[in-house]
Design an enzyme around this catalytic site. Structure first.
Site, PDB file in Angstrom:
ATOM      1  CE  LYS A 262      22.751   6.699  11.246  1.00 52.05           C
ATOM      2  NZ  LYS A 262      24.127   7.105  10.883  1.00 52.05           N
ATOM      3  CG  ASP A 267      23.676  12.667  10.872  1.00 52.21           C
ATOM      4  OD1 ASP A 267      23.748  13.469  11.827  1.00 52.21           O
ATOM      5  OD2 ASP A 267      24.586  11.853  10.583  1.00 52.21           O
ATOM      6  CE  LYS A 274      26.395  14.224   8.967  1.00 50.65           C
ATOM      7  NZ  LYS A 274      27.673  13.503   8.891  1.00 50.65           N
ATOM      8  CG  ASP A 285      22.251   8.997   8.636  1.00 55.02           C
ATOM      9  OD1 ASP A 285      22.897   8.026   8.183  1.00 55.02           O
ATOM     10  OD2 ASP A 285      22.553   9.608   9.676  1.00 55.02           O
ATOM     11  CG  ASP A 344      28.213  13.918  12.231  1.00 56.55           C
ATOM     12  OD1 ASP A 344      27.081  13.438  12.023  1.00 56.55           O
ATOM     13  OD2 ASP A 344      28.964  14.311  11.320  1.00 56.55           O
ATOM     14  CD  GLU A 346      23.999  10.182  13.540  1.00 56.78           C
ATOM     15  OE1 GLU A 346      25.127  10.700  13.596  1.00 56.78           O
ATOM     16  OE2 GLU A 346      23.541   9.657  12.502  1.00 56.78           O
ATOM     17  NE  ARG A 348      29.869   5.686  16.023  1.00 59.71           N
ATOM     18  CZ  ARG A 348      31.091   5.848  15.544  1.00 59.71           C
ATOM     19  NH1 ARG A 348      32.149   5.612  16.305  1.00 59.71           N
ATOM     20  NH2 ARG A 348      31.282   6.248  14.302  1.00 59.71           N
TER      21      ARG A 348
HETATM   22  N1  BES Z   1      25.387   9.326   8.707  1.00 58.07           N
HETATM   23  C1  BES Z   1      26.756   9.563   8.897  1.00 58.07           C
HETATM   24  C2  BES Z   1      27.631   8.687   8.012  1.00 58.07           C
HETATM   25  C3  BES Z   1      27.745   9.093   6.565  1.00 58.07           C
HETATM   26  C4  BES Z   1      28.468  10.191   6.194  1.00 58.07           C
HETATM   27  C5  BES Z   1      27.203   8.298   5.593  1.00 58.07           C
HETATM   28  C6  BES Z   1      28.608  10.520   4.876  1.00 58.07           C
HETATM   29  C7  BES Z   1      27.359   8.612   4.264  1.00 58.07           C
HETATM   30  C8  BES Z   1      28.055   9.728   3.891  1.00 58.07           C
HETATM   31  C9  BES Z   1      27.142   9.279  10.340  1.00 58.07           C
HETATM   32  O1  BES Z   1      26.186   9.550  11.272  1.00 58.07           O
HETATM   33  C10 BES Z   1      28.314  10.136  10.646  1.00 58.07           C
HETATM   34  O2  BES Z   1      28.149  11.335  10.618  1.00 58.07           O
HETATM   35  N2  BES Z   1      29.470   9.537  10.916  1.00 58.07           N
HETATM   36  C11 BES Z   1      30.638  10.267  11.182  1.00 58.07           C
HETATM   37  C12 BES Z   1      31.385   9.563  12.270  1.00 58.07           C
HETATM   38  C13 BES Z   1      32.556  10.350  12.808  1.00 58.07           C
HETATM   39  C14 BES Z   1      32.048  11.576  13.542  1.00 58.07           C
HETATM   40  C15 BES Z   1      33.331   9.467  13.733  1.00 58.07           C
HETATM   41  C16 BES Z   1      31.475  10.320   9.895  1.00 58.07           C
HETATM   42  O3  BES Z   1      31.492   9.324   9.161  1.00 58.07           O
HETATM   43  O4  BES Z   1      32.027  11.362   9.606  1.00 58.07           O
HETATM   44 ZN    ZN Z   2      24.267   9.455  10.663  1.00 53.70          ZN
HETATM   45 MN    MN Z   3      26.245  11.571  11.918  1.00 54.36          MN
END
Ligand code: BES
Ligand code: ZN
Ligand code: MN
Length: 491
Positions: A262, A267, A274, A285, A344, A346, A348
């Site tokens: 990834k 992000d 966010k 990220d 967010d 993204e 996947r």
């Molecule tokens: N890059 C983030 C995951 C992340 C968040 C890693 C905080 C480390 C610390 C990912 O793209 C993301 O934002 N995931 C969301 C998914 C949700 C919207 C289902 C998350 O984890 O909040």
């Molecule tokens: Zn991310």
């Molecule tokens: Mn994200």
């Protein structure tokens, strides 16, 4: 950092610092004993309780002037009689590197004695790798308080008959350390420098010999039908890149392992933006992508007889008038449609198209590496990466590799029961499944694109970087991956 091996009489080697080993039961390594007969430096340190004799404990002594070694550093390796563990070795080398770091020591000689449970070449690997990773400092965007360690050369002093094992182990350790540092460094670079284009250039800079690199631009990505990947890139002014790296160390008939990283170079969350606090950490990220580049760096140095493909889906995730909106439906390269309920989620979306692309390599196994979910950090904290797999033998291999590399993963369930969280009224699936089991439903999403091969997913959201005062990328899971691919820590 340069490593070499020497044998012969120890106290005639000219060096800024001689390093000798002792053990927790107050015994001295063979070389330390010989040295102590002549100079009594080590026994005095023990008498004066300068050494508490735990693994990693160090003490300094100064030899009489005119001696070939200018300083003596005594390090406790742990318990003797082959009870020194690989973790004791790591702890000890970290302590030695830390002790040397602040001083004007350009070169050092380590008189090694292997009283551990690991083979000589593995001991050597651990020494070199731990030195290389311990001496890494981030300087790229600093102009003040730079601290370049003076140490550039470590000589290992061993029995002449063991020198070839030591030499090859040191080479392997240096290469794994360089791979880990490469991943860390890319992770640490800010998002305004480390863009998708920067990652592509970094990949291209590795090309040559057994490694070929091909970078696809957005036009080519569109031609492949990667609608999910491009829906993430839609809001960014930085062009997305799909990076294909092929390391060919074995015959073309040998099935490759495909690594998929990834590569979200920043992000923001996109339209599902966010909150502000700690958003800077979303420069990390792309640590999955960085780990793929790290592995390739090591493979290029060591040239093992295996085939490995590295795929990186690189883009920013930004809000803009052109950005994807919640409710938008996109078509992935696999033909399956996705309702994007949260922009967010993204990671996947970029991974699913890369995973479909992976099919063309007829892989032995595909492993994706992604800072995928905050939920994984809640579940496992910062110590274990989340592991998911559609093949238990592959999962077991990766778990064992993580143990050996001390870069551990913990297996999570991929049960069908979790799949229905992804139901959508408007597409084949939604891209999110609610808050509960968020790391698992993310893996379930990916599993819908990996049915044609053995696949594992490493959620490294908690392990790829540290926050707080020690903020910085860790280089994980490069160690785990190198152990899986080439047995970096077991020989
Ligand atoms: N890059 C983030 C995951 C992340 C968040 C890693 C905080 C480390 C610390 C990912 O793209 C993301 O934002 N995931 C969301 C998914 C949700 C919207 C289902 C998350 O984890 O909040
Ligand atoms: Zn991310
Ligand atoms: Mn994200």
């Amino acid at each position: 950092m340069e490593f070499s091996v020497k044998s012969g009489q120890l106290d005639t080697l000219r060096t800024d610092c001689l390093i000798v080993q002792v053990y927790a039961d107050k015994t001295l390594s063979g070389a330390a004993k010989v040295l102590d007969k002549k100079y009594q430096l080590i026994s005095r340190l023990i008498e004066l309780n300068e050494l508490t004799l735990k693994a990693g404990q160090c003490a300094w002594a100064l030899p009489p002037s005119g001696t070939a070694f200018k300083r003596l550093l005594v390090v406790c390796l742990g318990s003797k009689n082959n009870a020194v563990t690989s973790q004791d070795i790591r702890t000890s080398v970290q302590a030695v590197a830390k002790a040397l770091k602040g001083k004007q020591i350009k070169n050092a000689v380590w008189s090694v004695e292997n009283a551990s449970s690991v083979a000589d070449n593995v001991f050597a690997t651990l020494i070199a790798e731990t030195f290389v990773t311990s001496l890494y400092t981030y300087q790229e965007t600093k102009t003040q308080n730079l601290s370049t360690p003076a140490l550039t050369k470590l000589t290992v002093h061993s029995d002449a008959k063991l020198s070839s094992a030591w030499r090859s182990g040191l080479q392997q350790g240096k290469a794994t350390g360089d791979g880990i540092n490469t991943a860390r460094h890319l992770g640490n670079l800010p998002g305004n420098i480390c863009t998708p284009t920067y990652l592509a250039k970094k990949a291209q800079s590795l090309a040559g010999g057994k490694l070929t690199v091909n970078v696809l631009d957005e036009k080519q990505i569109a031609k492949l039908g990667m609608g999910a990947f491009l829906s993430v890139a839609a809001g960014s002014d930085q062009p997305a890149k799909f990076i294909v790296m092929q390391y060919r160390g074995a015959a073309a008939s040998v099935e490759p392992v495909v690594l998929v990283g990834k590569g979200i170079t920043f992000d923001t969350g996109g339209i599902s933006i966010k909150p502000g606090p700690a958003m800077d950490e979303m420069k990390f990220d792309m640590c999955g992508a960085a780990s793929v580049l790290g592995v390739m760096t090591t493979l290029k140095q060591l040239q093992p007889r295996i085939n490995v493909v590295g795929l990186i889906a690189a883009t920013e995730n930004m809000p803009s008038g052109k950005a994807t909106k919640p409710g938008d439906v996109v078509t992935s390269m696999s033909g399956q449609t996705i309702e994007i309920l949260n922009t967010d989620a993204e990671g996947r979306l970029v991974l699913c198209d890369a995973l479909t692309y992976a099919e063309r390599f007829k892989p032995k196994a595909v492993i994706d590496i992604a800072t995928l979910t905050g939920a994984c950090v809640i579940a496992l904290g910062n110590h274990a990466s989340g592991l998911y797999a559609n093949d238990q033998a592959l999962a077991d291999e990766l778990l064992a590799a993580g143990q050996a590399a001390h870069d551990r993963a913990w297996q999570m369930p991929l049960w069908d029961d979790y799949q229905k969280a992804l139901d959508s009224n408007f597409a084949d699936m939604a891209n999110v499944g609610g808050r509960e089991g968020g790391s698992i439903t993310a893996a379930c999403f990916l599993s819908r694109y990996t049915k044609n091969y053995k696949w594992a997913h490493l959620d490294i959201a908690g392990t790829a970087w540290l926050g707080g005062g020690a903020k910085g990328a860790t280089g994980r899971p490069v160690g785990l991956l190198l152990q899986y691919l080439i047995g970096a820590y077991t020989g």
